[in-house]
Design an enzyme around this catalytic site. Structure first.
Site, PDB file in Angstrom:
ATOM      1  N   GLU A 155      35.423  -2.103  25.447  1.00 50.43           N
ATOM      2  CA  GLU A 155      34.889  -1.863  24.099  1.00 50.43           C
ATOM      3  C   GLU A 155      35.755  -2.487  22.998  1.00 50.43           C
ATOM      4  OE1 GLU A 155      32.649   2.376  24.811  1.00 50.43           O
ATOM      5  OE2 GLU A 155      34.781   2.479  24.321  1.00 50.43           O
TER       6      GLU A 155
ATOM      7  N   HIS B   7      40.812  -0.295  21.213  1.00 53.86           N
ATOM      8  CA  HIS B   7      41.302   1.099  21.320  1.00 53.86           C
ATOM      9  C   HIS B   7      42.789   1.213  20.963  1.00 53.86           C
ATOM     10  CE1 HIS B   7      37.699   2.997  23.034  1.00 53.86           C
ATOM     11  NE2 HIS B   7      37.516   1.876  23.707  1.00 53.86           N
TER      12      HIS B   7
ATOM     13  N   ASP C 189      45.057   5.480  22.830  1.00 52.98           N
ATOM     14  CA  ASP C 189      43.760   5.152  22.240  1.00 52.98           C
ATOM     15  C   ASP C 189      43.922   5.122  20.725  1.00 52.98           C
ATOM     16  OD1 ASP C 189      40.845   4.828  21.957  1.00 52.98           O
ATOM     17  OD2 ASP C 189      40.837   5.438  24.052  1.00 52.98           O
TER      18      ASP C 189
HETATM   19  C1  ACM Z   1      34.837   3.507  28.688  1.00 52.24           C
HETATM   20  O1  ACM Z   1      34.135   4.500  28.880  1.00 52.24           O
HETATM   21  N1  ACM Z   1      34.897   2.960  27.477  1.00 52.24           N
HETATM   22  C2  ACM Z   1      35.590   2.900  29.757  1.00 52.24           C
END
Ligand code: ACM
Length: 637
Positions: A355, A278, A204
């Protein structure tokens, strides 16, 4: 023939007190009855079962509990001799498989002759052992020898199979690193509740946790940030000279050890490499993976804010995305997925896909040129193009791809890709309609990183997810093809998890609820009955010195203004049988203080309402301080 009945019938009987002593099993078995009586374990015991490599660890762990904790002397017989048939605990692999038991089911009979566990496969015997441990007195959970306990197994006839084959827990080791030993412990705690997939969120913005031998910077640089304490995502920006020594990673040898550890406990480990968003840890390690020139100055995030969420979608203040228009990115991913697929035997690799901010992509000349060349209408289609290229890479390594539900956006997702639905279940429903396999992880039921009670008492996270919400999880909502739903999982993100004790606090009891949603048939599930069993397991956790949240005992708080403009506080409880007491005078309320029934009007000059719940004369929840300043903020919202 054994007479069996469902839990609903059992609940009716329990309500008149007939079966008040039923063992508190989580998850509740498919079929069970409990004749009166119990089998006592002698000081010296014979255990018998088939010799089978897959069971070596299971047998050893059971032996350890019986000898070290319960002080029994144990002798194993690995044959089916006449002596073995007289053993106190007998394991049997069915020579003719019982179709009703499938790959993971088992039958457990405890009677005057001892305990017999039979199954078609070693996994079934393993789950039978987990049930046997729950049938034993709670002291079996102790970490050291216990005396003065009568070690007995209640008589039982249990036939038990899981509802879903995928019973997962996701652990985020990127935001906060958990050591190999802690991950093993997490696995041990999962399997006690019959979970069988560890989804390992390895990368991440805040850390890359997996050694990739061909890309050493990922762990030399990408695994380390600045140690900070407080509220993650609100930290100050690290100074250039602050030491980047906080974090860690797993070597490939560590991963092999964890995979073996999981296999010995019938747990598959699914790696997640979260791209194209991420990805700040990867970009800080290899800035050429970004299309943003300033990336050369980027660092692994230490919990400082760098994404703007105010628009309802992520907008990056620093570009944390791999550049989909850069061929070097696909070379990078080919190396990463090559090593990941050699390392992890599991069928799936999870590629994240969630995201991903598009604000840099919308303006980047390289990406705009690629859009023109390939006829991609927008940045969603750019991401879909990236996802399709990555799917080819993952497939070329002999694996199947899975991603979060954003990978449906932009269209054209290859059919062989599985979708993990997290923004509710709509993504999963849509994916199944399109023919994809689905794992349901809706954030309104299984995001166990969220607060489990009111923010006046819980460590702050942005939203509440109570135990009852987790218990209401049904992975097969109306309108979905059940055959395509592989199962579900609880997701434990670690932004606010700074240590293992708090990890346990967030995981339990909600993962009991998710375990039951994934293993047990809906007809056998009942909230009030479950709460009773949760309490029995909390007592087991007390013996084990494991942490859990007492939040289910604490009130649900609703603050309003009445027609006269006064603040009124409405208090209720998630579970039945509690009374709620309060004070406005700063003293600690107890069961002799006023009871909150309906709404309570806040006196004009009060500054704080102290609240506590009782069951009879016993305090159950913690004392909550609800300040009037907080109430005013709540009514303004
Ligand atoms: C997530 O909670 N962004 C998969």
């Amino acid at each position: 023939m054994l007479k069996t009945f469902s839990l609903l019938g059992l609940t009716c009987l329990m309500s008149v007190g007939v079966f008040a002593q039923n063992p508190a099993l989580i998850p509740v078995p498919s079929k069970a009855n409990y004749p009166k009586g119990a089998y006592a374990l002698n000081k010296s015991l014979i255990l018998a079962g088939p010799k089978n490599d897959a069971l070596t660890t299971s047998y050893a762990n059971l032996t350890d509990k019986l000898t070290r904790i319960a002080g029994r002397k144990v002798q194993w017989l690995y044959d089916q001799s006449s002596v073995a048939s007289l053993a106190a605990i007998r394991f049997r692999l069915n020579t003719t498989p019982d179709p009703a038991l499938g790959n993971e089911g088992y039958q457990l009979i405890s009677d005057v002759k001892g305990v017999q566990i039979s199954a078609n496969k070693p996994a079934g015997l393993f789950y039978g052992i987990q049930t046997l441990l729950q049938l034993l007195p709670k002291e079996i959970e102790s970490t050291q020898a216990v005396s003065g306990v009568v070690w007995k197994v209640p008589y039982a006839n249990i036939t038990d199979t899981p509802r879903f084959a995928w019973r997962g827990m996701m652990l985020d080791v990127a935001r906060h690193f958990f050591t190999k030993e802690e991950v093993k412990r997490f696995i041990d705690e999962m399997v006690a509740y019959k979970y069988n997939v560890l989804h390992f969120h390895l990368t991440d913005d805040e850390g890359w946790r997996l050694e990739i031998k061909s890309l050493p910077n990922l762990t030399n640089k990408g695994a380390w940030n600045v140690k900070k304490e407080g509220h993650f995502t609100s930290f100050s920006k690290p100074l250039p000279d602050e030491p980047r020594t906080y974090g860690g990673f797993y070597t490939q040898e560590d991963i092999k050890e964890l995979i073996k550890y999981g296999q010995e406990r019938f747990v598959n480990i699914m790696p997640e490499i979260d791209v194209p968003g991420h990805s700040m840890a990867a970009i800080a390690s290899y800035p050429e993976l970004s299309c943003t020139p300033e990336a050369v100055n980027y660092q692994v995030i230490s919990g400082e804010p760098f994404i703007d969420w105010s628009h309802g979608h992520p907008e990056a203040l620093q570009d944390n995305t791999l550049c989909p228009a850069n061929e070097k990115v696909y070379t990078f991913l080919d190396k990463v997925m090559g090593e990941v697929s050699s390392l992890f035997p599991f069928e799936y690799i999870h590629m994240g896909g969630d995201e991903c901010p598009k604000n840099y992509w919308d303006k980047n000349p390289q990406i705009l040129a690629m859009r023109k060349e390939l006829g991609l209408k927008n940045s969603q289609e750019v991401q879909a193009h990236f996802v399709r290229k990555l799917e080819k890479i993952i497939t070329s390594k002999g694996k199947r791809m899975m991603g979060w539900d954003e990978i449906l956006e932009g269209g054209g997702l290859p059919k062989n890709t599985a979708v993990m639905s997290w923004r509710g279940m709509d993504g999963g429903i849509q994916a199944a309609k399109d023919g994809h396999e689905v794992v349901m992880t809706p954030n309104n039921h299984v995001y166990i990183d969220l607060m489990q009670g009111d923010k006046a008492i819980e460590p702050p996270v942005y939203k509440i997810l109570r135990l009852r919400d987790s218990y209401a999880f049904n992975p097969v909502p109306a309108g979905v093809d059940a055959k395509l739903v592989k199962g579900g999982q609880a997701n434990l993100w670690s932004e606010q998890l700074f240590n293992y004790r708090h990890l346990q606090y967030m995981t339990y009891p909600r993962s009991f609820a998710v375990a039951e949603a994934l293993w047990s048939e809906p007809a056998n599930r009942n909230w009030d009955n479950f709460v009773g069993r949760v309490e029995a397991h909390m007592a087991r956790f007390d013996v084990a010195q494991k942490k859990y949240a007492p939040s289910m005992y604490e009130p649900i708080i609703d603050v309003k203004r009445n027609v006269n403009g006064e603040i009124v506080v409405q208090l209720s409880t998630e579970i039945s049988g509690l009374t709620i007491h309060y004070s406005f005078d700063h003293s600690f309320p107890d069961q002799f203080y006023p009871e909150a029934k309906g709404s309570v009007t806040v006196p004009k000059d009060a500054t704080v309402m102290k609240i506590i719940t009782y069951r009879g004369n016993k305090a159950m929840g913690r004392t909550i301080d609800l300040t009037v300043a907080d109430m005013i903020k709540r009514v303004k919202k």
